[in-house]
Design an enzyme around this catalytic site. Structure first.
Site, PDB file in Angstrom:
ATOM      1  N   CYS A 144       6.160  10.615   7.092  1.00 19.92           N
ATOM      2  CA  CYS A 144       5.154  10.530   8.146  1.00 19.92           C
ATOM      3  C   CYS A 144       5.654  11.244   9.394  1.00 19.92           C
ATOM      4  CB  CYS A 144       4.761   9.072   8.405  1.00 19.92           C
ATOM      5  SG  CYS A 144       3.134   8.923   9.220  1.00 19.92           S
ATOM      6  N   LYS A 165      -8.251   7.955  13.758  1.00 13.71           N
ATOM      7  CA  LYS A 165      -7.115   7.677  12.889  1.00 13.71           C
ATOM      8  C   LYS A 165      -7.479   7.883  11.425  1.00 13.71           C
ATOM      9  CE  LYS A 165      -3.559   4.147  12.089  1.00 13.71           C
ATOM     10  NZ  LYS A 165      -3.097   2.792  12.462  1.00 13.71           N
ATOM     11  N   SER A 194      -1.966   6.363   7.206  1.00 15.64           N
ATOM     12  CA  SER A 194      -2.086   5.660   8.480  1.00 15.64           C
ATOM     13  C   SER A 194      -1.451   6.524   9.562  1.00 15.64           C
ATOM     14  CB  SER A 194      -1.397   4.290   8.403  1.00 15.64           C
ATOM     15  OG  SER A 194      -1.498   3.608   9.632  1.00 15.64           O
ATOM     16  N   HIS A 236       2.098   7.223   2.847  1.00 13.61           N
ATOM     17  CA  HIS A 236       2.967   6.052   2.709  1.00 13.61           C
ATOM     18  C   HIS A 236       2.940   5.400   1.322  1.00 13.61           C
ATOM     19  CE1 HIS A 236       4.053   5.945   6.967  1.00 13.61           C
ATOM     20  NE2 HIS A 236       2.787   6.240   7.231  1.00 13.61           N
ATOM     21  N   GLU A 238       5.405   3.944   0.194  1.00 14.25           N
ATOM     22  CA  GLU A 238       6.297   2.785   0.292  1.00 14.25           C
ATOM     23  C   GLU A 238       5.588   1.523   0.765  1.00 14.25           C
ATOM     24  OE1 GLU A 238       6.316   4.265   4.539  1.00 14.25           O
ATOM     25  OE2 GLU A 238       6.091   5.117   2.516  1.00 14.25           O
ATOM     26  N   ARG A 250      -3.828  -6.363  13.438  1.00 12.26           N
ATOM     27  CA  ARG A 250      -3.162  -6.230  14.743  1.00 12.26           C
ATOM     28  C   ARG A 250      -4.069  -5.521  15.754  1.00 12.26           C
ATOM     29  NH1 ARG A 250       0.863  -1.718  14.173  1.00 12.26           N
ATOM     30  NH2 ARG A 250      -1.139  -0.613  14.315  1.00 12.26           N
TER      31      ARG A 250
END
Length: 393
Positions: A144, A165, A194, A236, A238, A250
């Site tokens: 990233c 985003k 993300s 991502h 992971e 969040r």
């Protein structure tokens, strides 16, 4: 084979309960094996979560892995206990001063995409780390923001802000099915995304870098950089099942503008449990990366960065060696190439600096002359890693 972790690291118990093979440092010391040393430069705020994610992927390979946690020297984290950082992390200054070398290094992302690289308080140290990888790391994986920073530093490929985003589980295409890093991959796959920035397809290709995985929606995802023995992934694999959910919850709680992560919740309903559709490809990618390291890293760790040899089958080796020699030939006047006939059909390519000064990183950056010698394959040493190394810079 297990991943070697301190027995009091939180990831040890979490992964042990999941069935991932983990081994304490004490138990590993009794084995006559050289494990692959993988460094994790963890730039993420929630260090423990990130440790678990990467240890899970690395611990699922059939090779013994020694994971070393690394932090920026002067940057203080606000989201992880100081005692944890003191107990388990080494500052980069200490790593650099020790002369330690690594078979692999992962540089994580960081939630600072909105900042120009020069405004990041630790970016000067990160530049040093990028240069250091060329003489002290066999293969580096930038993830990233970490991958975007590397591709900008080495190739001048900029990041661009997105109007909103890129967030969710996005379909991607496998553009390089013959790549050893994508061995076993399907033609079509899903990866969590993300980020607020992107690297553009045409600028990556203009830099001469192959794109291995791409998406019509969010652009390039995986890029190979053979010259710097690096891979850059902007998404991502992971991530845990609930990582995107945590980010979404969040932002909703903070009243920040955020869209529901696409194709993540069943029927895009945040009240329902998200489904993991990327786990298998994540294990494949990082398992393939570890396998490539195993196949190509020097047995003697002192040779990492300065010597490369290859014990893969000749049909693979000859194809890679040809491309290496083609690249070396284009460095007009900067290289002196010599070759010897191999006594057997199992030959390897070794690359050594002509002279060793006090700062080999400077020599590599300036591309001073090296000699390329073809030698024969000797007997393999005992231990967990055979005497091998990776792609020539």
């Amino acid at each position: 084979m297990p991943i070697k972790l301190p027995s009091n690291l939180p990831a040890f118990d979490v992964l042990d309960k999941e069935g991932v093979s983990v081994m304490s440092e004490h138990a590993a010391s009794r084995q006559d094996i050289r494990p692959l040393r993988i460094g994790l430069l963890n730039l993420m705020p929630k260090k423990v979560d990130t440790e678990i994610q990467w240890a899970r992927l690395l611990g699922s390979t059939p090779l013994q892995i020694e994971l070393c946690l690394i932090r920026m020297t002067e940057h203080d984290t606000k989201h992880t206990a100081a005692a944890h950082m003191e107990a388990f992390y080494k500052p980069f200054d200490e790593i650099e001063a020790s002369g330690e070398k690594f078979d692999g290094l992962i540089i994580t992302g960081a939630p600072i995409e909105h900042l120009p690289y020069e405004d990041v308080d630790y970016f000067e140290e990160l530049r040093r780390i990028f240069d250091w990888t060329q003489t002290h790391v066999h293969s580096t994986f930038g993830v990233c923001w970490g991958g975007m920073a590397m591709i900008w530093y080495f190739h001048g490929v900029p990041k661009h802000m997105l109007p909103r985003k890129a967030f969710g589980c996005v379909r991607h295409r496998n553009l390089a099915p013959s790549s050893p890093y994508l061995r076993g991959f399907s033609d079509d796959l899903v990866i969590p995304v993300s980020r607020w920035t992107e690297c553009k397809r045409d600028e990556i290709r203009a830099a001469g870098l192959p794109i291995l995985i791409d998406s019509d929606e969010t652009g390039p995802a995986l890029v190979e950089d053979p010259k710097h023995r690096a891979l850059y992934i902007f998404n991502h694999f992971e991530y845990d099942n609930t990582t995107l959910k945590g980010e979404y919850d969040r932002d909703v709680e903070a009243g920040a503008p955020i869209n529901i992560p696409a194709n993540y919740y069943p029927d895009d309903d945040p009240s329902r449990e998200p489904q993991n559709r990327w786990r298998s490809h994540g294990h494949l990618l990082y398992g393939n990366w570890i396998n490539e390291i195993y196949q190509t890293t020097p047995y003697n760790s002192e040779d990492i960065g300065f010597r490369t040899s290859d014990h893969r089958p000749e049909r693979i080796r000859s194809r890679i060696s040809s491309s290496i020699l083609d690249r070396l030939a284009t460095l007009k006047g900067a290289l002196r190439i010599k070759s010897k006939s191999s006594v057997t059909s199992k030959s390897l390519i070794s690359v050594e600096p002509i002279s060793e000064g006090p700062d080999m990183r400077t020599q590599h950056r300036k591309k001073k002359a090296i000699s390329v010698t073809q030698t024969t394959e000797g007997s393999r040493p005992s231990g967990g890693v055979t005497q091998m190394a990776g792609i020539v810079q």
